[in-house]
Design a protein around this motif. Structure first.
Motif, short mmCIF file in Angstrom:
data_model
loop_
_atom_site.label_atom_id
_atom_site.label_comp_id
_atom_site.label_asym_id
_atom_site.label_seq_id
_atom_site.Cartn_x
_atom_site.Cartn_y
_atom_site.Cartn_z
N LEU B 102 2.76 -4.94 5.79
CA LEU B 102 3.09 -3.77 6.62
C LEU B 102 2.69 -2.50 5.89
N ALA B 103 1.83 -1.72 6.53
CA ALA B 103 1.48 -0.40 5.99
C ALA B 103 2.27 0.65 6.74
N VAL B 104 2.86 1.55 5.98
CA VAL B 104 3.67 2.63 6.55
C VAL B 104 2.87 3.91 6.44
N LEU B 105 2.62 4.53 7.59
CA LEU B 105 1.75 5.71 7.62
C LEU B 105 2.53 6.96 8.00
N PRO B 106 2.89 7.78 7.04
CA PRO B 106 3.59 9.03 7.38
C PRO B 106 2.60 10.14 7.70
N GLY B 107 3.06 11.13 8.42
CA GLY B 107 2.26 12.36 8.60
C GLY B 107 0.94 12.16 9.31
N VAL B 108 0.88 11.24 10.29
CA VAL B 108 -0.38 11.01 11.00
C VAL B 108 -0.48 11.96 12.18
N GLY B 109 -1.56 12.70 12.23
CA GLY B 109 -1.72 13.66 13.32
C GLY B 109 -3.15 14.11 13.47
N GLY B 325 3.26 6.18 11.79
CA GLY B 325 2.68 4.99 12.38
C GLY B 325 2.89 3.78 11.49
N PHE B 326 2.70 2.62 12.09
CA PHE B 326 2.76 1.38 11.31
C PHE B 326 1.51 0.57 11.60
N ALA B 333 -3.32 -2.98 3.25
CA ALA B 333 -2.78 -2.58 1.96
C ALA B 333 -1.33 -2.20 2.23
N GLY B 334 -0.42 -3.08 1.89
CA GLY B 334 0.98 -2.88 2.27
C GLY B 334 1.63 -1.68 1.60
N GLY B 335 2.74 -1.24 2.15
CA GLY B 335 3.48 -0.12 1.59
C GLY B 335 3.01 1.20 2.17
N LEU B 336 3.34 2.25 1.45
CA LEU B 336 3.02 3.58 1.93
C LEU B 336 1.52 3.85 1.81
N VAL B 337 0.89 4.24 2.91
CA VAL B 337 -0.53 4.62 2.86
C VAL B 337 -0.61 6.08 3.30
N GLY B 338 -1.07 6.93 2.38
CA GLY B 338 -1.09 8.36 2.66
C GLY B 338 0.19 8.98 2.13
N SER B 339 0.26 10.30 2.17
CA SER B 339 1.42 10.96 1.56
C SER B 339 2.34 11.54 2.61
N LEU B 340 3.57 11.78 2.19
CA LEU B 340 4.53 12.36 3.12
C LEU B 340 4.26 13.83 3.34
#
Lengths: 445, 388
Positions: B102-109, B325-326, B333-340
């Motif tokens: 699971l990739a966690v994608l913060p701040g996608v816009g 997004g997820f 690449a699991g975990g946080l992808v990109g920065s908050l």
């Protein structure tokens, strides 16, 4: 001038006027014939049979007060903003209209000028476009094309309103060339760009076609080698004059009245030449096709996959399900499940043809529709179809063999072969009828 | 070089089609009936999911200040990093997260965010920002155009994201649409092989259709299959899984979960929605794994925007900007992808996006699906979403 390949059909030993050919004519030029229609035509001969289809007197089961009811149905769909009701309204026309050939041509043009309500999102504009296509369905191509490309639904579907001077959107220009007129191979990417400039300013305002002078690029454009300060109307005229436009129309008509294999290149060329000599008179081409020996040739029988609309409407017609008729909402829905959702074609290219209609989802839907028609409720009928009663009404007995023979002749114009008898006669009569309707053979016509 | 794909395209489609049940038509130009082809499932979270309470920067003191009533207890969060956790209702995704799937994608816009549901969703659907193009083709429809492929919309109407010029989108509502109501009659209807080309073709297809319907009927009746939550999204993903198991010929599935427009008293609603989402996605992947299909499927979720980082006066949040997004799949690449997003570096009161969604699309189409990237966005590098 070579000998015409479109000579008229006169029955002879090689191509007798038989039930098989009467079935063929009604499958291709209408939504299948009922027992009485087929036998009337069998008796009167092909000339009269074709004339009836051309002049809109072939349907023995047209609804009383059809015009009034069909108008009411469309009005109600638009008032309620319900595209589902508009779809149902069109199935009412397919099933109970007096002029099935004309309705079929209207569907052909809907496919040609494919426009989906999914994007347009306005049943009123879809209805308007549908009526325009119907008005010009069997006339000359120039008025049809000119009207169709100015329809607000067409324009919105192809983003015309965003195409303005200095900010081109090529969508309308591209489809006008690729799909509506000359076809791939007869223009360049540069032509598309220039044509898009010619179409700048075409837009929709308050549900009406408008030409906005301030958005129009008045400069000189070069399209297909011609240089002028083209505007939209002049561009359409230029495309109508291209020889390739007639060739493309022939392809479209051949796909409808023949199969994907089509006709020989020589025959296609002769028909296209005829169209070019007659200002692209589609009505002339349709009449020429339906009266031709080529159309009734053995090689052209039963070699085409029925479109879902043809299968849905044709199956209801051959069973004479008129009173009560199946729910037209249900019919539209069944057709959509088979892949043909009217007023919502899958993309600008319209629907697929031939073998592409044949896939699991579609065949399962076709089989389930056959069950629904015979059993009743899932097609919106409260009563089941009575296979023996229907056979009896047309002079057959009630044994499985008789019932099968009646339905086989009705669907195919021939007696059932031994293999079919062996498989189907042991079944209860409703299942026998369902199986015949759902059979691979019944998907062709 | 002869790739698997080009080999399949050049080999006889007729021969292959006789053995592969297909639910949709396909042009000869389309990708061959490759059951191994990778599949993308998109879940659209409608209404604007509150990103800040989805991917929670609990270590940031600013978070508690912005969310006096709605702040989540750090101890209950699903840990992603020391500073970041997921909403507790997303606990069912824990296993996928710990498995690195699971990739966690913060701040996608996207640049110049628009806070209208309709406009913003249109931008996500089309990956275009010019008003003129927002009613045009969708990003997935365009991606499938070169192969004239098929896209399945499961549950609702066809999403504008699936609109293509040559590809075809199919709206699929119920599993009954591919089950036979009268199996006896259907099977009796098919005669023996014949010499007639077209009739023989239809007969083979009909036999395949009946086999596929049988398979689906068995899958439907199979009580041992992994259970799904009794929710709309659960039902929809269950249908997607069944279609995949039956060998459907589509590579894109699209579905929606609605209700994220939480302007007031959002805590309960938001937790319910995220809980439904997580349970459905976890069940979906468990089901796929049991059927050994999990290596073929990646799922992506998105929402048209996040919500205001500052809660409003009615214990809710209003329309914001970048969202969360997820992406879930075998090679992510699991975990946080990109920065908050930085909660103090604001533009019109909201944080700036950290990942352009077109980079996510680019990665999904090119790196996962193996499709050419959108020419309008190919200058944006694909997000490193997938392992090299």
């Amino acid at each position: 001038m070579p000998e015409t390949l479109w000579a008229a059909y006169t029955p002879d030993d090689q191509q007798p006027w038989d039930l098989k050919r009467a079935v063929h004519l009604h499958r291709r030029a209408a939504f299948a014939g009922t027992w009485d229609e087929l036998h009337r035509d069998l008796k009167d001969g092909p000339e009269k049979a074709v004339s009836r289809l051309l002049n809109g007197t072939a349907n023995l089961h047209a609804a009383k007060e059809f015009d009034k009811t069909s108008t009411l149905l469309f009005d109600a769909a638009v008032t309620q903003g319900e595209i589902g009701r508009l779809k149902a309204g069109w199935f009412y026309r397919f099933l109970l209209g007096p002029h099935p050939l004309h309705e079929k041509l209207t569907l052909l043009w809907h496919d040609h000028f494919a426009t989906a309500n999914g994007k347009v999102d306005d049943p009123g504009l879809m209805r308007r476009q549908n009526e325009t296509l119907r008005t010009h369905a069997a006339g000359k191509f120039a008025p049809l094309l000119n009207a169709a490309v100015r329809e607000p639904a067409t324009l919105l579907y192809l983003d015309a309103q965003t195409n303005r001077k200095g900010h081109a959107n090529e969508n309308l220009a591209r489809e006008l060339m690729e799909l509506f007129t000359v076809g791939v191979g007869h223009y360049t990417e540069a032509d598309v760009k220039e044509a898009a400039r010619a179409l700048t300013g075409w837009s929709v305002d308050d549900g009406q076609f408008v030409e906005l002078a301030e958005r129009h690029d008045i400069g000189e454009k070069t399209v297909l080698g011609a240089k002028a300060k083209f505007d939209g109307a002049q561009l359409v005229d230029l495309l109508l004059k291209q020889p390739a436009t007639a060739d493309r129309l022939v392809k479209k008509l051949v796909r409808q009245f023949f199969s994907d294999t089509g006709v020989s290149a020589d025959a296609a060329k002769q028909l296209a030449d005829g169209l070019r000599e007659r200002e692209l008179d589609v009505g002339w081409a349709v009449e020429t096709i339906l009266k031709s020996r080529l159309f009734f040739a053995d090689a052209n029988l039963r070699n085409r996959v029925l479109m879902p609309v043809e299968y849905v409407v044709g199956s209801a017609r051959v069973l004479e399900l008129f009173d009560p008729a199946p729910s037209t909402l249900a019919m539209a829905d069944w057709s959509a499940r088979m892949g043909q959702d009217v007023f919502d074609p899958p993309n600008v290219g319209g629907w697929p043809t031939g073998k592409k209609w044949v896939h699991s989802r579609s065949l399962i839907a076709r089989a389930n529709y056959a069950t629904a028609l015979v059993t009743g409720p899932d097609s919106g009928r409260t009563v089941a179809y009575d296979p023996a009663g229907q056979a009896k009404r047309h002079g057959f007995g009630a044994t499985p063999a008789d019932v099968l023979t009646y339905h086989h002749r009705l669907l195919f114009g021939t007696d059932p072969p031994a293999d079919t008898r062996n498989r189907l006669e042991p079944l209860p009569l409703p299942k026998l009828t369902t199986a015949l309707l759902a059979s691979p053979e019944a998907q062709l016509g | 070089m002869l790739t698997r794909r080009s080999f399949l395209q050049s080999s006889s489609l007729v021969a292959l089609s006789a053995t592969v049940p297909l639910f949709v038509s396909r042009s000869v130009r389309a990708a061959a009936p490759d059951r191994d082809a990778r599949v993308l499932v998109v879940v659209e979270m409608d209404g604007g999911n509150d990103a800040l309470n989805t991917v929670v920067p609990h270590a940031d003191a600013e978070y508690a200040r912005l969310r006096p009533k709605l702040k989540l207890d750090p101890k209950r969060l699903v840990k992603v990093t020391d500073a970041v956790g997921l909403h507790p209702a997303l606990r069912p995704l824990d296993k996928l997260l710990s498995d690195g799937r699971l990739a966690v994608l913060p701040g996608v816009g996207y640049p110049n965010p628009n806070r209208s549901h309709f406009e913003s969703m249109a931008m996500w659907h089309t990956a275009r920002f010019d008003e003129a193009e927002l009613r045009g083709y969708g990003w997935l429809g365009r991606a499938m155009d070169p192969s004239a492929g098929n896209l399945f919309s499961v549950g609702g109407e066809v999403s504008p994201a699936l609109r293509g010029r040559r590809s075809s989108a199919v709206a699929f509502k119920r599993i009954e649409e591919v089950l036979l109501t009268d199996t006896t009659a259907a099977k009796a209807s098919v005669g023996a092989e014949s010499a007639d080309d077209l009739l023989a073709y239809v007969r083979r297809q009909a036999t395949d259709a009946h086999a596929a319907a049988d398979k689906l009927a068995k899958l439907t009746g199979d009580k041992t299959s992994p259970s799904y939550p009794q929710t709309e999204l659960g039902e929809r993903l269950k249908i997607v899984a069944k279609l995949l198991k039956a060998g459907v010929g589509a590579r894109v599935f699209y579905t929606q979960q609605s209700g994220y427009d939480t302007h007031s008293q959002q805590a309960f609603t938001h937790a319910t929605l995220l809980g439904e989402f997580a349970a459905a996605v976890a069940a979906f992947f468990a089901d796929l794994k049991a059927s050994k299909l999990d290596e073929r499927v990646t799922l992506m979720s998105f929402s048209e925007f996040g919500r205001t980082i500052k809660e409003n006066g009615s214990a809710g949040t209003d329309h914001g900007t970048a969202g969360a997004g997820f992406v879930c799949g075998p090679t992510v690449a699991g975990g946080l992808v990109g920065s908050l997003p930085n909660l103090t570096d604001l533009d019109k009161g909201e944080p700036k996006m950290t990942t352009d969604f077109r980079r996510v699309y680019h990665a999904l189409t090119a790196d996962w699906m193996g499709l050419p990237p959108d020419p309008a966005a190919d200058k944006l590098d694909p997000l490193p979403l997938f392992k090299a």
